[in-house]
Design a protein around this motif. Structure first.
Motif, mmCIF file in Angstrom:
data_model
loop_
_atom_site.group_PDB
_atom_site.id
_atom_site.type_symbol
_atom_site.label_atom_id
_atom_site.label_comp_id
_atom_site.label_asym_id
_atom_site.label_seq_id
_atom_site.Cartn_x
_atom_site.Cartn_y
_atom_site.Cartn_z
ATOM 1 N N ALA A 93 0.827 -1.206 0.000
ATOM 2 C CA ALA A 93 0.000 0.000 0.000
ATOM 3 C C ALA A 93 0.858 1.252 0.000
ATOM 4 C CB ALA A 93 -0.916 -0.006 1.214
ATOM 5 N N SER A 94 0.474 2.203 -0.827
ATOM 6 C CA SER A 94 1.154 3.503 -0.831
ATOM 7 C C SER A 94 0.393 4.506 0.027
ATOM 8 C CB SER A 94 1.311 4.022 -2.255
ATOM 9 O OG SER A 94 0.054 4.127 -2.884
ATOM 10 N N SER A 95 -0.904 4.233 0.278
ATOM 11 C CA SER A 95 -1.684 5.093 1.175
ATOM 12 C C SER A 95 -2.791 4.278 1.835
ATOM 13 C CB SER A 95 -2.275 6.282 0.425
ATOM 14 O OG SER A 95 -3.284 5.858 -0.462
ATOM 15 N N ILE A 96 -3.189 4.733 3.012
ATOM 16 C CA ILE A 96 -4.245 4.096 3.792
ATOM 17 C C ILE A 96 -5.263 5.164 4.168
ATOM 18 C CG2 ILE A 96 -4.833 2.919 5.944
ATOM 19 C CD1 ILE A 96 -2.052 1.742 6.004
ATOM 20 N N LEU A 97 -6.533 4.871 3.895
ATOM 21 C CA LEU A 97 -7.628 5.737 4.309
ATOM 22 C C LEU A 97 -8.537 4.906 5.202
ATOM 23 C CD1 LEU A 97 -9.163 8.443 3.993
ATOM 24 C CD2 LEU A 97 -10.355 7.393 2.079
ATOM 25 N N MET A 98 -8.790 5.386 6.412
ATOM 26 C CA MET A 98 -9.585 4.619 7.363
ATOM 27 C C MET A 98 -10.934 5.273 7.585
ATOM 28 S SD MET A 98 -6.733 3.820 10.280
ATOM 29 C CE MET A 98 -6.982 5.428 10.957
ATOM 30 N N LYS A 99 -11.948 4.417 7.715
ATOM 31 C CA LYS A 99 -13.260 4.890 8.141
ATOM 32 C C LYS A 99 -13.415 4.427 9.570
ATOM 33 C CE LYS A 99 -18.149 4.680 7.331
ATOM 34 N NZ LYS A 99 -19.251 4.023 6.638
ATOM 35 N N CYS A 100 -13.363 5.365 10.493
ATOM 36 C CA CYS A 100 -13.438 5.039 11.907
ATOM 37 C C CYS A 100 -14.866 5.200 12.403
ATOM 38 C CB CYS A 100 -12.510 5.943 12.710
ATOM 39 S SG CYS A 100 -10.782 5.619 12.330
ATOM 40 N N PRO A 101 -15.185 4.599 13.540
ATOM 41 C CA PRO A 101 -16.525 4.774 14.112
ATOM 42 C C PRO A 101 -16.797 6.250 14.344
ATOM 43 C CG PRO A 101 -15.291 3.125 15.335
ATOM 44 C CD PRO A 101 -14.342 3.744 14.366
ATOM 45 N N SER A 102 -17.993 6.644 14.096
ATOM 46 C CA SER A 102 -18.352 8.048 14.241
ATOM 47 C C SER A 102 -18.298 8.474 15.697
ATOM 48 C CB SER A 102 -19.754 8.286 13.686
ATOM 49 O OG SER A 102 -20.127 9.619 13.912
ATOM 50 N N LYS A 103 -17.745 9.638 15.919
ATOM 51 C CA LYS A 103 -17.694 10.143 17.287
ATOM 52 C C LYS A 103 -19.059 10.636 17.744
ATOM 53 C CE LYS A 103 -16.187 14.759 15.918
ATOM 54 N NZ LYS A 103 -15.150 15.750 16.049
ATOM 55 N N TYR A 104 -20.000 10.747 16.795
ATOM 56 C CA TYR A 104 -21.332 11.226 17.139
ATOM 57 C C TYR A 104 -22.292 10.098 17.486
ATOM 58 C CZ TYR A 104 -19.331 15.346 15.041
ATOM 59 O OH TYR A 104 -18.509 16.389 14.749
ATOM 60 N N THR A 105 -21.920 8.850 17.264
ATOM 61 C CA THR A 105 -22.798 7.720 17.554
ATOM 62 C C THR A 105 -23.158 7.690 19.027
ATOM 63 O OG1 THR A 105 -21.767 6.483 15.772
ATOM 64 C CG2 THR A 105 -23.071 5.235 17.337
ATOM 65 N N GLN A 106 -22.194 7.877 19.905
ATOM 66 C CA GLN A 106 -22.454 7.854 21.336
ATOM 67 C C GLN A 106 -23.403 8.976 21.736
ATOM 68 O OE1 GLN A 106 -21.470 5.419 23.357
ATOM 69 N NE2 GLN A 106 -22.636 6.337 25.011
ATOM 70 N N ASP A 107 -23.244 10.153 21.110
ATOM 71 C CA ASP A 107 -24.135 11.267 21.420
ATOM 72 C C ASP A 107 -25.580 10.933 21.063
ATOM 73 O OD1 ASP A 107 -21.985 12.683 22.312
ATOM 74 O OD2 ASP A 107 -21.723 13.833 20.457
ATOM 75 N N LYS A 108 -25.791 10.247 19.945
ATOM 76 C CA LYS A 108 -27.142 9.875 19.535
ATOM 77 C C LYS A 108 -27.751 8.901 20.530
ATOM 78 C CE LYS A 108 -26.368 10.520 14.621
ATOM 79 N NZ LYS A 108 -26.256 9.871 13.318
ATOM 80 N N ILE A 109 -26.972 7.964 21.011
ATOM 81 C CA ILE A 109 -27.461 7.003 21.990
ATOM 82 C C ILE A 109 -27.823 7.724 23.283
ATOM 83 C CG2 ILE A 109 -26.810 5.020 23.421
ATOM 84 C CD1 ILE A 109 -25.068 4.106 21.043
ATOM 85 N N ASP A 110 -26.963 8.620 23.719
ATOM 86 C CA ASP A 110 -27.231 9.355 24.945
ATOM 87 C C ASP A 110 -28.472 10.216 24.806
ATOM 88 O OD1 ASP A 110 -23.716 9.948 25.727
ATOM 89 O OD2 ASP A 110 -24.992 8.207 26.075
ATOM 90 N N THR A 111 -28.708 10.793 23.646
ATOM 91 C CA THR A 111 -29.885 11.615 23.408
ATOM 92 C C THR A 111 -31.147 10.777 23.515
ATOM 93 O OG1 THR A 111 -28.596 13.023 21.940
ATOM 94 C CG2 THR A 111 -30.977 13.197 21.783
#
Length: 137
Positions: free
Chosen positions: A108-126
Motif C-alpha cells: 500500500a502507498s496510502s491508507i484511508l480509514m473509516k473510523c466509528p463516528s464520534k457522534y454515535t455515542q451522542d445519539k445514543i445518549d440523546t
C-alpha cells in the motif's frame, strides 16, 4: 499561419496532454484478485482482520507496518505499508488501500480509514435522555 494561431494550438495541445496524464494516473477500485491481474495501482476496500497480528516496531523500522485485511469478497491478504502506523488503526471499521500486489502481498502507498463516528455515542445518549425525560413525566 500567424504566430498567435500557432501559439494557440500549442497551448491547446499542452492542455490536452495535461488532462490525459491526470486521468491516466487515477486508480480504480477493485479487490485483491483484481490487484493480482494488474500492474497499476488499485484501490481495495476491506476490513482489518483483528485476529491476526499487526506488525509495527518503531525502534527497528519506523517505516514498516504490516497487517492482514479481508476485501469485500472475503479474500484475505497480507498488507505492507511503508510508513508509520496510523493512529487508532485497530478501531477502524473499513479501510481503503491504494497500492499494488507484489509477490502475493499488497503493498500500500496510502491508507484511508473509516473510523466509528464520534457522534454515535451522542445519539445514543440523546435517546436515553429522552426516554428518561418521558418516564419522569
Amino acid at each position: 499561419m500567424k504566430k498567435s494561431s500557432i501559439f494557440g494550438l500549442v497551448v491547446i495541445a499542452i492542455a490536452i496532454a495535461v488532462i490525459i496524464s491526470v486521468y491516466s494516473n487515477t486508480s480504480s477500485y477493485g479487490n485483491f484478485a483484481d490487484a493480482e491481474k494488474t500492474t497499476s495501482e488499485l484501490k481495495v476496500v476491506g476490513r482489518l482482520n483483528k485476529q491476526k497480528e499487526l506488525h509495527y516496531d518503531a525502534t527497528k523500522d519506523a517505516n514498516y507496518f504490516s497487517f492482514y485485511m479481508r476485501d469485500t469478497l472475503g479474500t484475505e491478504r497480507k498488507v505492507v505499508f511503508t510508513g508509520t502506523k496510523p493512529e487508532d488503526f485497530e478501531k477502524s471499521e473499513q479501510i481503503v488501500l491504494t497500492g499494488k500486489m507484489v509477490r502475493g502481498e499488497f503493498h500500500a502507498s496510502s491508507i484511508l480509514m473509516k473510523c466509528p463516528s464520534k457522534y454515535t455515542q451522542d445519539k445514543i445518549d440523546t435517546k436515553e435522555f429522552k426516554a428518561k425525560q418521558q418516564a419522569s413525566i
